[in-house]
Every structure is written in C-alpha cells, then in structure tokens.
Enzyme design. Structure first.
Site, PDB file in Angstrom:
ATOM      1  CB  SER A 284      82.761  98.259  54.450  1.00 33.65           C
ATOM      2  OG  SER A 284      81.778  98.867  53.647  1.00 33.65           O
TER       3      SER A 284
ATOM      4  NE  ARG B 112      74.215  96.007  57.019  1.00 34.11           N
ATOM      5  CZ  ARG B 112      75.344  96.565  57.390  1.00 34.11           C
ATOM      6  NH1 ARG B 112      76.452  96.157  56.864  1.00 34.11           N
ATOM      7  NH2 ARG B 112      75.377  97.516  58.294  1.00 34.11           N
TER       8      ARG B 112
ATOM      9  CE  LYS C  53      81.851 103.715  61.934  1.00 37.80           C
ATOM     10  NZ  LYS C  53      80.865 103.212  60.976  1.00 37.80           N
TER      11      LYS C  53
ATOM     12  CG  HIS D  93      77.279 100.403  50.594  1.00 37.71           C
ATOM     13  ND1 HIS D  93      78.614 100.124  50.717  1.00 37.71           N
ATOM     14  CD2 HIS D  93      76.823 100.572  51.859  1.00 37.71           C
ATOM     15  CE1 HIS D  93      78.959 100.130  51.991  1.00 37.71           C
ATOM     16  NE2 HIS D  93      77.888 100.390  52.716  1.00 37.71           N
TER      17      HIS D  93
HETATM   18  P1  ADP Z   1      77.874 103.507  58.558  1.00 34.64           P
HETATM   19  O1  ADP Z   1      79.190 103.506  59.264  1.00 34.64           O
HETATM   20  O2  ADP Z   1      77.228 104.864  58.507  1.00 34.64           O
HETATM   21  O3  ADP Z   1      76.922 102.430  58.988  1.00 34.64           O
HETATM   22  P2  ADP Z   1      78.258 101.914  56.173  1.00 34.64           P
HETATM   23  O4  ADP Z   1      79.097 102.229  54.975  1.00 34.64           O
HETATM   24  O5  ADP Z   1      78.609 100.710  56.965  1.00 34.64           O
HETATM   25  O6  ADP Z   1      78.284 103.239  57.046  1.00 34.64           O
HETATM   26  O7  ADP Z   1      76.750 101.794  55.737  1.00 34.64           O
HETATM   27  C1  ADP Z   1      76.089 102.859  55.072  1.00 34.64           C
HETATM   28  C2  ADP Z   1      74.637 102.484  54.869  1.00 34.64           C
HETATM   29  O8  ADP Z   1      74.533 101.361  54.002  1.00 34.64           O
HETATM   30  C3  ADP Z   1      73.928 102.068  56.152  1.00 34.64           C
HETATM   31  O9  ADP Z   1      72.589 102.517  56.120  1.00 34.64           O
HETATM   32  C4  ADP Z   1      73.986 100.555  56.131  1.00 34.64           C
HETATM   33  O10 ADP Z   1      72.945  99.957  56.864  1.00 34.64           O
HETATM   34  C5  ADP Z   1      73.821 100.324  54.633  1.00 34.64           C
HETATM   35  N1  ADP Z   1      74.385  99.048  54.227  1.00 34.64           N
HETATM   36  C6  ADP Z   1      75.640  98.590  54.413  1.00 34.64           C
HETATM   37  N2  ADP Z   1      75.780  97.355  53.903  1.00 34.64           N
HETATM   38  C7  ADP Z   1      74.564  97.019  53.387  1.00 34.64           C
HETATM   39  C8  ADP Z   1      74.030  95.839  52.731  1.00 34.64           C
HETATM   40  N3  ADP Z   1      74.783  94.763  52.530  1.00 34.64           N
HETATM   41  N4  ADP Z   1      72.734  95.860  52.359  1.00 34.64           N
HETATM   42  C9  ADP Z   1      71.968  96.957  52.599  1.00 34.64           C
HETATM   43  N5  ADP Z   1      72.392  98.078  53.203  1.00 34.64           N
HETATM   44  C10 ADP Z   1      73.671  98.108  53.598  1.00 34.64           C
END
Ligand code: ADP
Length: 160
Positions: free
Chosen positions: A128, A90, A41, A17
């Site tokens: 996460s 990703r 969630k 992130h």
């Molecule tokens: P959501 O439940 O909305 O997907 P996340 O916290 O999982 O929430 O992800 C928030 C954003 O960060 C999303 O756009 C996701 O694709 C991006 N993201 C999560 N992990 C990574 C990573 N390792 N590299 C790049 N972007 C990421």
C-alpha cells in the site's frame, strides 16, 4: 462453519490483498476482512473509507464480509468465532515480523491458528505504501489496484 479473519491496514486495498482474499474464500466457509484501527500508523484513508473500498471490490464474494476492529487481533478473532487468522507473505523480510506475531497470538489464544498464504509472484512487490507513493507522483496504478481504488487515490491526492 469455519470462519477466518484477514486483518490488516488495507490503506488502500491492492491487487495483492485481493489475490489473498480470493484464495482464502475457497478455503474457509466464512471470511471476515477486518480493517484494524491502529492509532500509531498515520493512514491516508479513514477506517470508514477503507471499509467502503473493500466492500466495493469484494461484491463478487458472497462468503466475504468486511468489518473493522480495535485492539488485539486475537481478541477480535475470538469474538468472531474465527478458527484462523490469515496473513499474506510477500518477501523474506515479512517473515520475521509475521513469525513473531503468530507466536505471540498463539500464546494469547492457543486455539486460534495463523495461516500464511504466499503471495502470487506477480503481486509480490505490491504494498500500500508504494501504491500511495506512485499516486502522489501521478504514476499509473492500473496494474496495482482496482479502478475504484485508483479513482479514490487520485481524489485524495488532489485534496492533500
Ligand atoms: P498490516 O499493516 O497489518 O501489515 P497491510 O494492509 O499492509 O496491513 O497487509 C495486510 C495483509 O495483507 C498482511 O498479511 C500482508 O502481508 C498482506 N499483503 C499485503 N500486500 C500483499 C501482497 N502484495 N501479496 C500478498 N499479501 C499481501
């Protein structure tokens, strides 16, 4: 002023992130990292804890603000006068869902663009859920999350 929002669960924030936030902060004047309240969630960290963690790891970015919201992302984007919703991509499997969401959001608010940034290769495997799983088994999180997040994860795991 060009504002973008970065919506997500951030349960908890990872280096994946943070890489996206750092790059977005160079592309837009003002960036709002927005924690979404998603009742479906079952998060480990409360909204308040996630906002606090994000604030503590983003102190070096003067044009990034952290907030939370409920409801549709596009409505929040409009409320913030954002011109773009930024999402990280990703693996290929992210694409289908992100594509569907971007098209839906475009239908709901045609003037809000969705911008995708490709993950940095070394962070492409981080999410996460994996971080929480590793934490639950006491594994090292050093290369996945900032030290303050690792500390809070360890505390959480003790009280679970
Ligand atoms: P959501 O439940 O909305 O997907 P996340 O916290 O999982 O929430 O992800 C928030 C954003 O960060 C999303 O756009 C996701 O694709 C991006 N993201 C999560 N992990 C990574 C990573 N390792 N590299 C790049 N972007 C990421």
């Amino acid at each position: 002023m060009r504002t973008a929002i970065c919506p997500g669960s951030f349960d908890p924030v990872t280096y994946g992130h943070l890489d996206i936030f750092g790059r977005v902060s160079l592309l837009f004047d003002h960036v709002i990292v927005a924690v979404s309240r998603n009742p479906i969630k079952n998060p480990l960290f409360s909204i308040e804890e996630r906002v606090e963690l994000l604030k503590s790891v983003l102190t070096n970015y003067p044009n990034i603000e952290v907030s939370s919201f409920e409801g549709l992302t596009v409505n929040y984007a409009i409320k913030c006068k954002a011109i773009a919703i930024v999402r990280g991509l990703r693996v290929i499997s992210d694409f289908e869902n992100e594509f569907r969401m971007a098209l839906t959001n475009k239908k709901l608010a045609c003037h809000v663009e969705t911008v995708f940034l490709m993950t940095k290769a070394e962070y492409s495997f981080i999410n996460s859920s994996t971080v929480k799983e590793i934490a639950s088994f006491g594994g090292s999180l050093r290369s996945l999350v900032p030290p303050i997040v690792e500390e809070k994860l360890r505390e959480k795991m003790k009280t679970k």
